[in-house]
Design a protein around this motif. Structure first.
Motif, PDB file in Angstrom:
ATOM      1  N   HIS A  33     -28.520   9.333 141.415  1.00 25.90           N
ATOM      2  CA  HIS A  33     -29.057   9.853 140.161  1.00 25.90           C
ATOM      3  C   HIS A  33     -29.380   8.676 139.267  1.00 25.90           C
ATOM      4  O   HIS A  33     -28.762   7.618 139.359  1.00 25.90           O
ATOM      5  CB  HIS A  33     -28.124  10.869 139.486  1.00 25.90           C
TER       6      HIS A  33
ATOM      7  N   ALA B 217     -30.409   7.420 135.104  1.00 28.83           N
ATOM      8  CA  ALA B 217     -30.276   7.810 133.702  1.00 28.83           C
ATOM      9  C   ALA B 217     -31.358   7.093 132.915  1.00 28.83           C
ATOM     10  O   ALA B 217     -31.548   5.886 133.074  1.00 28.83           O
ATOM     11  CB  ALA B 217     -28.898   7.454 133.161  1.00 28.83           C
TER      12      ALA B 217
ATOM     13  N   ARG C 223     -33.408   7.194 128.841  1.00 28.86           N
ATOM     14  CA  ARG C 223     -33.237   7.604 127.448  1.00 28.86           C
ATOM     15  C   ARG C 223     -34.580   7.492 126.743  1.00 28.86           C
ATOM     16  O   ARG C 223     -35.243   6.468 126.863  1.00 28.86           O
ATOM     17  CB  ARG C 223     -32.226   6.674 126.773  1.00 28.86           C
TER      18      ARG C 223
ATOM     19  N   PHE D 145     -30.661  12.035 134.716  1.00 27.41           N
ATOM     20  CA  PHE D 145     -30.037  12.452 133.458  1.00 27.41           C
ATOM     21  C   PHE D 145     -30.878  11.843 132.337  1.00 27.41           C
ATOM     22  O   PHE D 145     -31.003  10.634 132.238  1.00 27.41           O
ATOM     23  CB  PHE D 145     -28.599  11.931 133.403  1.00 27.41           C
TER      24      PHE D 145
ATOM     25  N   SER E 265     -31.870  11.577 128.320  1.00 34.92           N
ATOM     26  CA  SER E 265     -31.332  11.780 126.969  1.00 34.92           C
ATOM     27  C   SER E 265     -32.411  11.506 125.941  1.00 34.92           C
ATOM     28  O   SER E 265     -33.261  10.635 126.122  1.00 34.92           O
ATOM     29  CB  SER E 265     -30.162  10.835 126.719  1.00 34.92           C
TER      30      SER E 265
ATOM     31  N   ASN F 273     -31.474   3.131 132.805  1.00 35.60           N
ATOM     32  CA  ASN F 273     -30.208   2.604 132.291  1.00 35.60           C
ATOM     33  C   ASN F 273     -29.239   2.337 133.429  1.00 35.60           C
ATOM     34  O   ASN F 273     -28.525   1.345 133.438  1.00 35.60           O
ATOM     35  CB  ASN F 273     -29.570   3.563 131.289  1.00 35.60           C
ATOM     36  N   HIS F 274     -29.174   3.262 134.373  1.00 34.48           N
ATOM     37  CA  HIS F 274     -28.411   2.998 135.597  1.00 34.48           C
ATOM     38  C   HIS F 274     -28.919   3.893 136.711  1.00 34.48           C
ATOM     39  O   HIS F 274     -29.579   4.891 136.462  1.00 34.48           O
ATOM     40  CB  HIS F 274     -26.896   3.186 135.387  1.00 34.48           C
TER      41      HIS F 274
ATOM     42  N   GLN G 262     -16.705  10.379 138.698  1.00 34.70           N
ATOM     43  CA  GLN G 262     -17.578   9.222 138.463  1.00 34.70           C
ATOM     44  C   GLN G 262     -16.791   8.055 137.892  1.00 34.70           C
ATOM     45  O   GLN G 262     -15.808   8.244 137.190  1.00 34.70           O
ATOM     46  CB  GLN G 262     -18.658   9.567 137.426  1.00 34.70           C
TER      47      GLN G 262
ATOM     48  N   PHE H 243     -25.583  -0.585 133.065  1.00 34.81           N
ATOM     49  CA  PHE H 243     -24.331  -0.635 133.802  1.00 34.81           C
ATOM     50  C   PHE H 243     -24.481  -0.054 135.193  1.00 34.81           C
ATOM     51  O   PHE H 243     -25.554   0.423 135.575  1.00 34.81           O
ATOM     52  CB  PHE H 243     -23.204   0.039 133.023  1.00 34.81           C
TER      53      PHE H 243
ATOM     54  N   GLU I 103     -22.828   2.573 138.132  1.00 38.52           N
ATOM     55  CA  GLU I 103     -22.008   3.785 138.199  1.00 38.52           C
ATOM     56  C   GLU I 103     -22.049   4.310 139.625  1.00 38.52           C
ATOM     57  O   GLU I 103     -23.015   4.094 140.353  1.00 38.52           O
ATOM     58  CB  GLU I 103     -22.585   4.822 137.227  1.00 38.52           C
TER      59      GLU I 103
ATOM     60  N   PHE J 142     -24.070  17.606 135.984  1.00 39.39           N
ATOM     61  CA  PHE J 142     -23.264  16.570 135.333  1.00 39.39           C
ATOM     62  C   PHE J 142     -22.158  17.219 134.510  1.00 39.39           C
ATOM     63  O   PHE J 142     -22.112  18.444 134.397  1.00 39.39           O
ATOM     64  CB  PHE J 142     -24.174  15.703 134.444  1.00 39.39           C
TER      65      PHE J 142
ATOM     66  N   ALA K 292     -19.903  12.322 131.049  1.00 36.18           N
ATOM     67  CA  ALA K 292     -21.101  11.608 130.583  1.00 36.18           C
ATOM     68  C   ALA K 292     -20.768  10.856 129.297  1.00 36.18           C
ATOM     69  O   ALA K 292     -21.110   9.681 129.141  1.00 36.18           O
ATOM     70  CB  ALA K 292     -22.249  12.579 130.366  1.00 36.18           C
TER      71      ALA K 292
ATOM     72  N   ILE L   2     -18.674   7.909 130.090  1.00 34.36           N
ATOM     73  CA  ILE L   2     -19.456   6.844 130.711  1.00 34.36           C
ATOM     74  C   ILE L   2     -20.259   6.100 129.633  1.00 34.36           C
ATOM     75  O   ILE L   2     -20.250   4.865 129.568  1.00 34.36           O
ATOM     76  CB  ILE L   2     -20.412   7.422 131.784  1.00 34.36           C
ATOM     77  N   PHE L   3     -20.927   6.857 128.776  1.00 36.44           N
ATOM     78  CA  PHE L   3     -21.660   6.249 127.655  1.00 36.44           C
ATOM     79  C   PHE L   3     -20.710   5.336 126.876  1.00 36.44           C
ATOM     80  O   PHE L   3     -20.989   4.174 126.619  1.00 36.44           O
ATOM     81  CB  PHE L   3     -22.136   7.339 126.674  1.00 36.44           C
TER      82      PHE L   3
HETATM   83  C1  OOG Z   1     -26.322   8.642 130.592  1.00 41.65           C
HETATM   84  C2  OOG Z   1     -24.836   8.790 130.717  1.00 41.65           C
HETATM   85  C3  OOG Z   1     -24.479  10.033 131.517  1.00 41.65           C
HETATM   86  C4  OOG Z   1     -23.654  10.504 133.867  1.00 41.65           C
HETATM   87  O1  OOG Z   1     -23.685  10.193 135.055  1.00 41.65           O
HETATM   88  O2  OOG Z   1     -22.832  11.323 133.426  1.00 41.65           O
HETATM   89  C5  OOG Z   1     -24.620   9.839 132.974  1.00 41.65           C
HETATM   90  C6  OOG Z   1     -26.762   7.341 129.948  1.00 41.65           C
HETATM   91  O3  OOG Z   1     -25.968   6.411 129.822  1.00 41.65           O
HETATM   92  O4  OOG Z   1     -27.938   7.279 129.570  1.00 41.65           O
HETATM   93  O5  OOG Z   1     -25.460   9.183 133.490  1.00 41.65           O
END
Ligand code: OOG
Ligand code: NI
Length: 446
Positions: free
Chosen positions: A61, A63, A65, A123, A125, A220-221, A262, A290, A292, A376, A381, A384-385
């Motif tokens: 997955h 992410a 923004r 994901f 945002s 972002n990741h 996670q 980052f 993950e 998710f 989430a 993690i943020f």
């Molecule tokens: C998204 C954070 C949420 C997850 O795996 O729950 C996420 C972000 O940092 O933009 O990726």
């Protein structure tokens, strides 16, 4: 012609290659994940109960923004071209203690067959610029104006996306162009960052700066899926990569794997160019991306989820006495979703099958295959943020926050935002009714 699913698989593959070049620790993570997965399969055999190894190995997955409803709608169009639809609404403003001024959804395939082909999900945002707890009217206006001037996605990309969605794929040449433009849209931009503007937003929230402080978006990741996340966590530590202090989600226990676990690590600072207030451009660095990794389990029903939410604050030792310990119990108590199939080739010996699910399962009339959780968890989430922010940011809790919800998001996207529970329930229900028909049982109306 490349059909939708091949566009999606190819996009995921290329994005992963691009991100690996940008963030070397991601490549290490992929290597360790693949190693752990091979070992788990060698140890336990690939039963494929939670997805076959081909799917799991390719599974990621991402992410991203974005800043505005317009950007969100355009991202939705690009994902629609890849057969990914918005599922679920996550409000991370409420779930996080630090300032995380975003609301989110996940774009993903929704059909079982499409998920099996390639389950890539993103994901996504969006900054809540109207939320007064974070942005005063002056900052909101300047943010809106900054975001209104940028174009994250070139018009050629959007035109190709429209065509791909309409025609459910693209011819080879267009597909190539579409994929190249789509991957490039999520690459880190060499464009200099305005130092003062970035710093002003950073005082509110590092997430706000990452979104609204730059003229483009970026991955972002990207997160691979692993079959034993505890083992992966241990090995990354051995390699000298400092992980966050825990694995988010359900605890390790000897019952069924449910939902999603996670964990993450902070990537290194990346060189970025900055524009100073005197107009000069120089080198600097930012540390916002980052790594993950995740392990996926069985999707829970609303009742199962309620029980999970109740237990998540409690120590792992409580789980065995409170949470169903077997798949059978999960099924019979209707705490998790399964795909039911009539057992084949079993002699009936003149007996008629019982009516109830427990009887059907225990008598061997039906078999139940777990439905994998594809979504998710807001608390994870947020965790993690948060674990990847060095600063709490600022939030004025004396004023009311702006309201955003799933219906609002559907309006913005001009597409329905699916409820994840409804999707899983429909899949289970279809399989159960079909199985009952095959056994000559009446339709289950309970
Ligand atoms: C998204 C954070 C949420 C997850 O795996 O729950 C996420 C972000 O940092 O933009 O990726
Ligand atoms: Ni993630």
């Amino acid at each position: 012609m490349l059909p939708t699913w091949r566009l999606r698989a190819e996009f995921a593959r290329r994005l992963s290659g691009m991100y690996g070049n940008e963030v070397p620790a991601y490549t290490t993570l992929l290597e360790v994940s693949a190693q752990v997965n091979d070992e788990v399969i060698a140890r336990t055999g690939d039963t494929g109960r939670l997805g076959g190894i081909a799917r799991v190995t390719a599974e990621r997955h991402g992410a991203i923004r974005v800043g505005t409803p317009r950007e969100m709608r355009r991202a939705a169009l690009i994902f629609a071209a890849l057969g990914m639809e918005p599922v679920g609404f996550y409000d991370l403003r409420e779930a996080a203690a630090s300032a995380v001024p975003v609301v989110s959804t996940a774009f993903r395939p929704i059909d079982a067959e499409e998920l099996e082909r390639n389950p890539f999900r993103v994901f996504t945002s969006m900054l809540t610029t109207a939320d007064r707890r974070f942005f005063d009217p002056d900052l909101e206006a300047r943010l809106e104006s900054f975001l209104g001037r940028r174009e994250l996605f070139p018009s050629e990309l959007l035109r190709l996306a429209e065509r791909a969605e309409r025609e459910r794929g693209l011819g080879e040449e267009n597909a190539e162009r579409f994929l190249a433009l789509a991957v490039a849209a999520f690459e880190l931009s060499p464009e200099p960052v305005d130092r003062a503007w970035y710093a002003e937003l950073e005082r509110v929230s590092a997430v706000a700066a990452d979104i609204g402080g730059v003229t483009s978006t970026h991955v972002n990741h990207l997160t691979p899926r692993v079959l034993d996340i505890d083992e992966l966590y241990r090995r990354m530590g051995e390699l000298g990569i400092t992980m966050i202090d825990r694995i988010q989600g359900p605890p390790r226990w000897d019952g069924p794997d449910v939902l999603l676990r996670q964990t993450s690590f902070r990537a290194l600072a990346e060189p970025r160019r900055f524009r100073e207030s005197d107009g000069s451009v120089g080198e600097g660095s930012l540390r916002v991306r980052f790594g993950e990794v995740e392990a996926r389990g069985i999707a829970l029903t609303r009742a199962g989820r309620a029980l999970y939410d109740e237990l998540i604050g409690e120590p792992a030792e409580r789980w065995p006495s409170r949470f169903p310990r077997t798949e059978r119990e999960l099924a019979v108590q209707e705490r998790a979703y399964f795909r039911y199939e009539p057992a084949t080739g079993r002699p009936r010996d003149g007996r008629t099958p019982p009516q109830d699910l427990a009887g059907l399962l225990d008598g061997g009339w039906l078999s139940a295959a777990p439905i994998v959780y594809e979504d998710f968890l807001p608390r994870s989430a947020a965790g993690i943020f948060q674990s990847n922010l060095t600063d709490e940011g600022t939030r004025d809790s004396s004023v009311a926050g702006a309201h955003y919800d799933q219906q609002w998001l559907s309006g913005v996207l001009e597409r329905p935002v699916h409820d994840p529970f409804d999707l899983y329930a429909a899949q289970q229900d279809r399989s159960l009714q079909q199985a009952r028909r095959a056994l000559g049982l009446p339709k289950d109306t309970s």
